[in-house]
Design an enzyme around this catalytic site. Structure first.
Site, PDB file in Angstrom:
ATOM      1  N   ALA A   1       0.849  -1.194   0.000  1.00  0.00           N
ATOM      2  CA  ALA A   1       0.000   0.000   0.000  1.00  0.00           C
ATOM      3  C   ALA A   1       0.884   1.243   0.000  1.00  0.00           C
ATOM      4  O   ALA A   1       2.035   1.190   0.427  1.00  0.00           O
ATOM      5  CB  ALA A   1      -0.879  -0.015   1.239  1.00  0.00           C
TER       6      ALA A   1
ATOM      7  N   GLY B   1       0.787  -5.001   1.286  1.00  0.00           N
ATOM      8  CA  GLY B   1      -0.380  -5.095   0.410  1.00  0.00           C
ATOM      9  C   GLY B   1      -0.074  -5.775  -0.911  1.00  0.00           C
ATOM     10  O   GLY B   1      -0.960  -6.363  -1.531  1.00  0.00           O
TER      11      GLY B   1
ATOM     12  N   GLU C   1      -0.346  -9.319  -0.084  1.00  0.00           N
ATOM     13  CA  GLU C   1      -1.760  -9.592   0.226  1.00  0.00           C
ATOM     14  C   GLU C   1      -2.594  -9.672  -1.054  1.00  0.00           C
ATOM     15  O   GLU C   1      -3.503 -10.496  -1.160  1.00  0.00           O
ATOM     16  CB  GLU C   1      -2.305  -8.516   1.165  1.00  0.00           C
TER      17      GLU C   1
ATOM     18  N   GLU D   1       4.606  -4.994   7.747  1.00  0.00           N
ATOM     19  CA  GLU D   1       3.807  -3.950   8.398  1.00  0.00           C
ATOM     20  C   GLU D   1       4.165  -3.734   9.864  1.00  0.00           C
ATOM     21  O   GLU D   1       4.131  -2.623  10.364  1.00  0.00           O
ATOM     22  CB  GLU D   1       2.311  -4.286   8.297  1.00  0.00           C
TER      23      GLU D   1
HETATM   24  N1  COA Z   1       4.503   3.560   0.072  1.00  0.00           N
HETATM   25  C1  COA Z   1       4.915   4.761  -0.396  1.00  0.00           C
HETATM   26  N2  COA Z   1       6.181   5.012  -0.724  1.00  0.00           N
HETATM   27  C2  COA Z   1       7.067   4.020  -0.602  1.00  0.00           C
HETATM   28  C3  COA Z   1       6.709   2.754  -0.115  1.00  0.00           C
HETATM   29  C4  COA Z   1       5.353   2.529   0.222  1.00  0.00           C
HETATM   30  N3  COA Z   1       4.913   1.362   0.661  1.00  0.00           N
HETATM   31  N4  COA Z   1       7.804   1.977  -0.093  1.00  0.00           N
HETATM   32  C5  COA Z   1       8.815   2.741  -0.543  1.00  0.00           C
HETATM   33  N5  COA Z   1       8.370   3.972  -0.849  1.00  0.00           N
HETATM   34  C6  COA Z   1       9.133   5.091  -1.409  1.00  0.00           C
HETATM   35  C7  COA Z   1      10.219   5.591  -0.469  1.00  0.00           C
HETATM   36  O1  COA Z   1       9.702   6.556   0.436  1.00  0.00           O
HETATM   37  C8  COA Z   1      11.211   6.182  -1.442  1.00  0.00           C
HETATM   38  O2  COA Z   1      10.693   7.433  -1.845  1.00  0.00           O
HETATM   39  P1  COA Z   1      11.683   8.639  -2.195  1.00  0.00           P
HETATM   40  O3  COA Z   1      12.541   8.159  -3.326  1.00  0.00           O
HETATM   41  O4  COA Z   1      10.788   9.761  -2.516  1.00  0.00           O
HETATM   42  O5  COA Z   1      12.480   8.867  -0.944  1.00  0.00           O
HETATM   43  C9  COA Z   1      11.113   5.254  -2.648  1.00  0.00           C
HETATM   44  O6  COA Z   1       9.851   4.597  -2.535  1.00  0.00           O
HETATM   45  C10 COA Z   1      12.203   4.200  -2.701  1.00  0.00           C
HETATM   46  O7  COA Z   1      12.232   3.518  -1.456  1.00  0.00           O
HETATM   47  P2  COA Z   1      13.610   3.183  -0.706  1.00  0.00           P
HETATM   48  O8  COA Z   1      13.258   2.622   0.612  1.00  0.00           O
HETATM   49  O9  COA Z   1      14.487   4.376  -0.736  1.00  0.00           O
HETATM   50  O10 COA Z   1      14.204   2.095  -1.683  1.00  0.00           O
HETATM   51  P3  COA Z   1      14.941   0.741  -1.326  1.00  0.00           P
HETATM   52  O11 COA Z   1      15.203   0.101  -2.627  1.00  0.00           O
HETATM   53  O12 COA Z   1      16.051   0.990  -0.383  1.00  0.00           O
HETATM   54  O13 COA Z   1      13.872  -0.145  -0.509  1.00  0.00           O
HETATM   55  C11 COA Z   1      11.753  -1.227  -0.047  1.00  0.00           C
HETATM   56  C12 COA Z   1      12.686  -0.590  -1.124  1.00  0.00           C
HETATM   57  C13 COA Z   1      10.470  -1.588  -0.737  1.00  0.00           C
HETATM   58  C14 COA Z   1      12.421  -2.465   0.551  1.00  0.00           C
HETATM   59  C15 COA Z   1      11.513  -0.203   1.089  1.00  0.00           C
HETATM   60  O14 COA Z   1      11.131   1.023   0.523  1.00  0.00           O
HETATM   61  C16 COA Z   1      10.432  -0.616   2.045  1.00  0.00           C
HETATM   62  O15 COA Z   1      10.684  -1.374   2.949  1.00  0.00           O
HETATM   63  N6  COA Z   1       9.201  -0.092   1.860  1.00  0.00           N
HETATM   64  C17 COA Z   1       8.114  -0.307   2.771  1.00  0.00           C
HETATM   65  C18 COA Z   1       7.480  -1.641   2.541  1.00  0.00           C
HETATM   66  C19 COA Z   1       6.333  -1.853   3.494  1.00  0.00           C
HETATM   67  O16 COA Z   1       6.473  -1.739   4.691  1.00  0.00           O
HETATM   68  N7  COA Z   1       5.182  -2.173   2.931  1.00  0.00           N
HETATM   69  C20 COA Z   1       4.008  -2.365   3.678  1.00  0.00           C
HETATM   70  C21 COA Z   1       3.217  -1.132   3.583  1.00  0.00           C
HETATM   71  S1  COA Z   1       1.734  -1.313   4.530  1.00  0.00           S
END
Ligand code: COA
Length: 712
Positions: free
Chosen positions: A66, A105, A108, A128
């Site tokens: 999400a 998500g 999911e 999460e």
């Molecule tokens: N929603 C919105 N933005 C997100 C996002 C999400 N779920 N996941 C990542 N982003 C954004 C980051 O804020 C970043 O934005 P920016 O470039 O403007 O700073 C961009 O995507 C890249 O993310 P980043 O974390 O810098 O890249 P990465 O390659 O190091 O890591 C992930 C990628 C997916 C592993 C990491 O972003 C992450 O753990 N995201 C959250 C996943 C999560 O918890 N999902 C469940 C959501 S309920």
């Protein structure tokens, strides 16, 4: 190439309806994506020619889940749950093809599909919990139906993604493929159609195992450290237990629990830290370079603990390192330390012997500074002495071509003054690594007055290479972290000891508050002599008045250096790590208090926590007002990633906002009136409190602090 105006595309390939999500950088399932997914699902399921539907990513990540930016307001429809309903009740089989990461998500959504096929390099998980959220799009209901309650609880509580192979072994995916995922997935769909295999809704499955209380406590205990002080895990357990109910009931319970978790203070704080960590790597006015500078060859001068740790950090990141020291014995000690560090990694199963050998092989040792000549970046990590460091930097400057980066790993000295010892101060900056440099997450990047923007941009890239979280600091006493620690937090802790608290009372109270380790235990671990030396150096920049670490300095004089000598603020019998109170220390503290005419009294745990945390916030506000840190959120990152402040409280400045700045200023004034001395409220807090504002709002105001000011 992805087209931002079309984050979801739909194509028909024979009997397969192909839905492609293409919303870089992480395929977050935001409102626009959900609208278009709903449309694509409808088109696929309404066309009688389509016999199978495939959902795939257009990029190299299935989906990070999400869109977290949408979580602060009610989610606009269609919701993820509505999309899942449409998929799960589709008349034809629906397949998710997972590449890169399928998180939250994203996973999911895949669990609501009838089949899942994954590339061998893919990872899947429900992270999460790390954001204080209980999965709210069926994760707690469908995952137990697929892999059992126990395995689901383990995955949901840990939040860590698992490999495609593990996911297959657990029953989360049906097939793992090498090579081209799209081709394999289309073939998989055609096979389903050929074999007449229809929809297989996860919701129709029943959970194979029941969660009993002993299993729950066993799993909670295993995760106890990561989940200390948190509440989300209990909510997650309740949601997973509901998976044994009929699906409609379970999903309603999950929705209520997920909403509750989303509104919790813990989740707000954890989400704040998530975005703050990503923001801290961006510095306004620093151009995003079109091409990242080469960082393949690294020279490190000084083979002490820091130099060796930094060498390992670069070797771990695949870079070749020349570790230089004019003392052959120091190089031998460093080589031994590096070897033993990797050997312990192998023993603990963190890396293979082959990996360890490869990494060790990337580090070469030399007594000749000329070994730095070809380096893309040179870092000096010699003894903390201004003249010595100046000499090393100036020699590096003379042998490295002018486009290369030169960094000093000082924690106390003026980066500006050090830079001016070279002919190119614009390419010099500070890289403040923390011990152990190969493992610590935080990297303070110190901008001297002459440091150029391109140098800063290159240093931010270095942090990325090392997978560390960068925070840019102005060049001043203690930078961001040590300034707040010394002028605020630790100083107040010492004062409390003089006024009547014991080291273990102070430590326990702050550990109960959520700090990873109390201040006296931290001092004993790092070495009281190390702290004393740092303060002596720092006091050459700016003096502080007594009482200011009189106890720690006296312990150093007495050779009570901490764990390494078996005695410090505590006793450590037989060189162990268990800290025991020591009556000699109590006596010493009483004597120091008497010398200063401090009347000792009973002090409550609440007062200890309040005073230490207020001191931290107060100095944090000064650091911001002086332009040493650019954002309050940067200060939060420094303290949560480098100094053990609990993430689930969001960092000191976020925590201050949750207390309300009006309350904070009132309490600081209270202690200032009662105890006087250095506790005057910071002007920034007074100003913000008067406007009924917050640090978060302050961060959003346009302004230029010292960190952001272009070089003169
Ligand atoms: N929603 C919105 N933005 C997100 C996002 C999400 N779920 N996941 C990542 N982003 C954004 C980051 O804020 C970043 O934005 P920016 O470039 O403007 O700073 C961009 O995507 C890249 O993310 P980043 O974390 O810098 O890249 P990465 O390659 O190091 O890591 C992930 C990628 C997916 C592993 C990491 O972003 C992450 O753990 N995201 C959250 C996943 C999560 O918890 N999902 C469940 C959501 S309920």
């Amino acid at each position: 190439m992805s087209d931002p105006s079309r984050p979801v595309t739909y194509d028909e390939l024979g009997c397969v309806g192909l839905i492609r999500i293409d919303n870089p950088p992480v395929n977050a399932l935001n409102h626009e994506v959900r609208i278009r997914l709903a449309d694509a699902i409808m088109r696929a399921t309404k066309n009688p020619q389509i016999k199978a539907v495939l959902i795939i990513s257009g990029g190299n990540m299935f989906s990070a889940g999400a869109d977290l930016k949408e979580f602060d307001a009610p989610l606009a429809e269609p919701s993820l749950q509505q999309l899942q309903n449409a998929l799960e009740t589709a008349p034809v089989p629906v397949v998710a093809a997972l590449s890169g990461l399928a998180l939250g998500g994203g996973l999911e959504l895949a669990l609501a599909c009838h089949y899942r096929i994954a590339h061998k390099d893919a990872k899947v998980g429900l992270p999460e919990i790390t954001l204080g959220i209980v999965p709210g799009a069926g994760g707690t209901q469908r995952m137990p139906r697929l892999i059992g309650s126990r395995a689901a609880l383990e995955m949901i509580l840990s939040g860590a993604p698992i490999t495609a192979a593990d996911a297959k072994a657990k029953g989360l995916v049906d097939e793992v493929v090498d090579g081209d995922l799209r081709d394999s997935a289309i073939e998989f769909c055609e096979r389903l159609v050929h074999d007449g295999l229809g929809p297989r809704p996860t919701r129709n499955l029943t959970v194979s195992d029941n969660l009993d209380e002993s299993t729950i406590s066993e799993i909670l205990r295993a995760d106890a450290r990561a989940l200390k002080g948190r509440t989300t895990q209990k909510l997650a357990v309740d949601a997973i237990k509901a998976a044994t109910l009929p699906f409609a009931e379970g999903i309603a319970i999950e929705a209520a629990i997920a909403n509750k978790s989303l509104a919790s203070r813990e989740s707000l704080a954890l989400r704040h830290v998530f975005f703050a960590e990503r923001e801290s790597g961006k510095v306004e006015a620093v151009p995003q370079p079109t091409k990242q500078p080469e960082m393949n060859r690294v020279a490190i001068v000084g083979a002490g603990t820091m130099g060796s740790g930094i060498a390992m950090a670069f070797a771990d990141a695949g870079r070749s390192v020349a570790l230089i020291d004019n003392d052959n014995a120091a190089l031998t000690r460093s080589r031994d330390a590096v070897r033993s560090n990797y050997a312990s990694g192998v023993k603990r199963g963190r890396l293979s012997q082959e990996n360890a050998d490869e990494r060790m092989g990337r580090i070469s040792y030399s007594t000749d500074l000329a070994a730095a000549t070809e380096a893309d970046i040179a870092i000096e990590a010699v003894f903390e002495d201004m003249d010595l460091k100046k000499k090393v930097l100036s020699r590096l400057d003379s042998i490295l071509s002018a486009d290369r980066l030169i960094a000093t790993n000082t924690s106390t000295l003026s980066v500006t003054e050090l830079g001016r010892a070279t002919a190119h101060p614009n390419r010099v900056l500070g890289l403040h690594f923390f011990v152990p440099a190969q493992a610590s997450k935080l990297l303070e990047i110190v901008r001297g007055k002459d440091t150029g923007f391109d140098t800063l941009a290159a240093a931010l890239h270095v942090a990325k290479v090392l997978k560390k979280i960068p925070v840019v600091s102005g060049d001043a006493f203690g930078f961001i972290g040590n300034r707040m620690m010394l002028d605020g937090y630790f100083r107040e802790a010492e004062q409390l000891l003089l006024e009547g608290a014991s080291p273990q009372q102070v430590d326990t109270a702050l550990e109960e508050f959520g700090f990873a380790m109390g201040p006296q235990r931290v001092s004993d671990l790092g070495g009281n002599d190390v702290g004393s030396k740092v303060r002596i150096q720092l006091h050459k920049r700016e003096r502080r008045s007594d009482p200011y670490f009189v106890i720690a300095d006296r312990l150093t004089e007495l050779g009570r250096l901490g764990q390494k000598t078996g005695r410090g603020f505590y006793r450590y019998p037989e060189g162990g790590r268990d800290a025991f109170p020591d009556p000699d220390v109590d006596e010493l503290i009483e004597g120091l208090a008497a010398e200063r005419s401090i009347v000792r009294r009973e002090i409550s745990d609440e007062e200890i926590v309040e005073r230490c945390v207020l001191a931290l916030i107060n100095v944090g506000a000064m650091v911001l007002d002086e332009g040493i840190a650019a954002r309050a959120s940067d200060v939060d990152v420094v303290w949560t990633s480098g100094y053990g402040f609990p993430r689930y409280l969001g960092g000191p400045m976020f925590y201050a906002d949750t207390l309300s700045l009006e309350h904070v200023v009132k309490r600081i004034r209270h202690y200032h009136e009662k105890l006087g001395h250095y506790r005057r409220p910071a002007s920034l807090i007074e100003r913000l409190a008067a406007e009924n504002s917050t640090f978060e709002q302050w961060d959003r105001r346009p302004r230029k602090g010292a960190v952001l000011t272009p070089a003169l």
